[in-house]
Write a protein that holds these residues in place. Structure first.
Motif, mmCIF file in Angstrom:
data_model
loop_
_atom_site.group_PDB
_atom_site.id
_atom_site.type_symbol
_atom_site.label_atom_id
_atom_site.label_comp_id
_atom_site.label_asym_id
_atom_site.label_seq_id
_atom_site.Cartn_x
_atom_site.Cartn_y
_atom_site.Cartn_z
ATOM 1 N N VAL A 1 -21.642 -45.363 -0.901
ATOM 2 C CA VAL A 1 -21.074 -45.228 0.399
ATOM 3 C C VAL A 1 -21.523 -44.047 1.207
ATOM 4 C CG1 VAL A 1 -18.695 -44.794 1.314
ATOM 5 C CG2 VAL A 1 -18.860 -45.941 -0.733
ATOM 6 N N THR A 2 -22.078 -44.860 2.502
ATOM 7 C CA THR A 2 -22.572 -43.709 3.504
ATOM 8 C C THR A 2 -21.862 -43.160 4.464
ATOM 9 O OG1 THR A 2 -23.706 -45.841 4.662
ATOM 10 C CG2 THR A 2 -24.839 -44.760 2.494
ATOM 11 N N VAL A 3 -21.699 -43.990 5.424
ATOM 12 C CA VAL A 3 -20.893 -43.402 6.490
ATOM 13 C C VAL A 3 -19.733 -44.289 7.131
ATOM 14 C CG1 VAL A 3 -22.936 -42.614 7.486
ATOM 15 C CG2 VAL A 3 -22.260 -44.867 8.087
ATOM 16 N N PRO A 4 -18.862 -43.784 7.765
ATOM 17 C CA PRO A 4 -17.450 -44.278 7.976
ATOM 18 C C PRO A 4 -17.827 -45.210 9.138
ATOM 19 C CG PRO A 4 -17.277 -42.053 8.700
ATOM 20 C CD PRO A 4 -18.814 -42.320 7.775
ATOM 21 N N ILE A 5 -17.165 -46.476 9.271
ATOM 22 C CA ILE A 5 -17.274 -47.460 10.433
ATOM 23 C C ILE A 5 -15.705 -47.480 11.015
ATOM 24 C CG2 ILE A 5 -19.306 -48.417 9.572
ATOM 25 C CD1 ILE A 5 -17.506 -50.780 8.606
ATOM 26 N N THR A 6 -15.640 -48.200 11.887
ATOM 27 C CA THR A 6 -14.408 -48.173 12.687
ATOM 28 C C THR A 6 -13.382 -48.700 11.862
ATOM 29 O OG1 THR A 6 -15.460 -49.094 14.662
ATOM 30 C CG2 THR A 6 -13.080 -49.371 14.533
ATOM 31 N N ASN A 7 -13.460 -49.617 11.030
ATOM 32 C CA ASN A 7 -12.198 -49.804 10.070
ATOM 33 C C ASN A 7 -12.436 -49.772 8.499
ATOM 34 O OD1 ASN A 7 -14.119 -52.028 9.963
ATOM 35 N ND2 ASN A 7 -12.681 -53.566 10.217
ATOM 36 N N GLY A 8 -13.411 -48.946 8.263
ATOM 37 C CA GLY A 8 -13.891 -48.625 6.584
ATOM 38 C C GLY A 8 -15.003 -47.962 6.468
ATOM 39 N N TRP A 9 -15.661 -48.450 5.786
ATOM 40 C CA TRP A 9 -16.832 -47.708 5.317
ATOM 41 C C TRP A 9 -18.087 -48.643 5.144
ATOM 42 C CZ3 TRP A 9 -16.769 -42.505 5.075
ATOM 43 C CH2 TRP A 9 -15.578 -41.994 4.765
ATOM 44 N N LYS A 10 -19.539 -47.940 5.414
ATOM 45 C CA LYS A 10 -20.696 -48.776 5.201
ATOM 46 C C LYS A 10 -21.202 -48.085 3.807
ATOM 47 C CE LYS A 10 -25.374 -49.239 6.903
ATOM 48 N NZ LYS A 10 -26.355 -48.701 8.154
ATOM 49 N N ALA A 11 -21.829 -49.383 2.954
ATOM 50 C CA ALA A 11 -22.303 -48.815 1.803
ATOM 51 C C ALA A 11 -23.651 -49.535 1.778
ATOM 52 C CB ALA A 11 -21.492 -49.449 0.793
ATOM 53 N N GLN B 1 -29.204 -53.782 0.168
ATOM 54 C CA GLN B 1 -28.251 -54.665 1.283
ATOM 55 C C GLN B 1 -27.196 -53.621 1.655
ATOM 56 O OE1 GLN B 1 -26.902 -58.193 -0.470
ATOM 57 N NE2 GLN B 1 -26.402 -58.797 1.594
ATOM 58 N N GLU B 2 -27.061 -53.792 2.797
ATOM 59 C CA GLU B 2 -25.859 -53.044 3.701
ATOM 60 C C GLU B 2 -24.699 -53.810 3.223
ATOM 61 O OE1 GLU B 2 -27.058 -53.185 7.622
ATOM 62 O OE2 GLU B 2 -27.911 -51.571 7.791
ATOM 63 N N LEU B 3 -23.506 -53.292 2.934
ATOM 64 C CA LEU B 3 -22.158 -53.794 2.719
ATOM 65 C C LEU B 3 -21.228 -53.015 3.801
ATOM 66 C CD1 LEU B 3 -22.179 -53.616 -1.020
ATOM 67 C CD2 LEU B 3 -22.636 -55.627 0.319
ATOM 68 N N PHE B 4 -20.507 -53.783 4.647
ATOM 69 C CA PHE B 4 -19.494 -53.189 5.538
ATOM 70 C C PHE B 4 -18.165 -53.598 4.828
ATOM 71 C CE2 PHE B 4 -23.275 -54.218 7.791
ATOM 72 C CZ PHE B 4 -23.527 -53.033 8.549
#
Length: 98
Positions: free
Chosen positions: A56-66, A75-78
């Motif tokens: 898990v890397t950074v927060p996004i508007t409605n959750g997390w980017k991994a 692969q990026e996972l939102f």
């Protein structure tokens, strides 16, 4: 496959690297707090061998980017969820180890 396929809470817009789709299905089955997972861009990397790894890397508007690593690619996972970073990391670790 349609351009955008909705499979329960796993939205498939791109292909998914080997092993990650199964891990994501286990994650969604065991964690109802996750609203959606959207796989993103795939890029080749040298150090992505063996079992699936997810960070898990950074927060996004409605959750997390991994970032998922497997089969020589990343692969990026939102991930759309109200869970904290620690809670999400525990859920991901459990899904990977199953």
């Amino acid at each position: 496959m349609r351009l955008r396929q909705k499979n329960d809470r796993l939205k498939v817009e791109h292909s998914i690297i080997d092993g990650v789709k199964e891990m994501l299905q286990r994650l969604l089955a065991s964690t109802p707090e996750i609203r959606a997972v959207i796989p993103g861009v795939i890029r080749p990397v040298r150090d992505a061998r063996g079992v699936v790894k997810v960070h898990v890397t950074v927060p996004i508007t409605n959750g997390w980017k991994a970032i998922a690593l497997s089969a020589g690619a990343r692969q990026e996972l939102f991930i759309s969820t109200p869970l904290s970073k620690d809670e999400l990391e525990r859920a991901l670790k459990a899904a990977v180890s199953k």
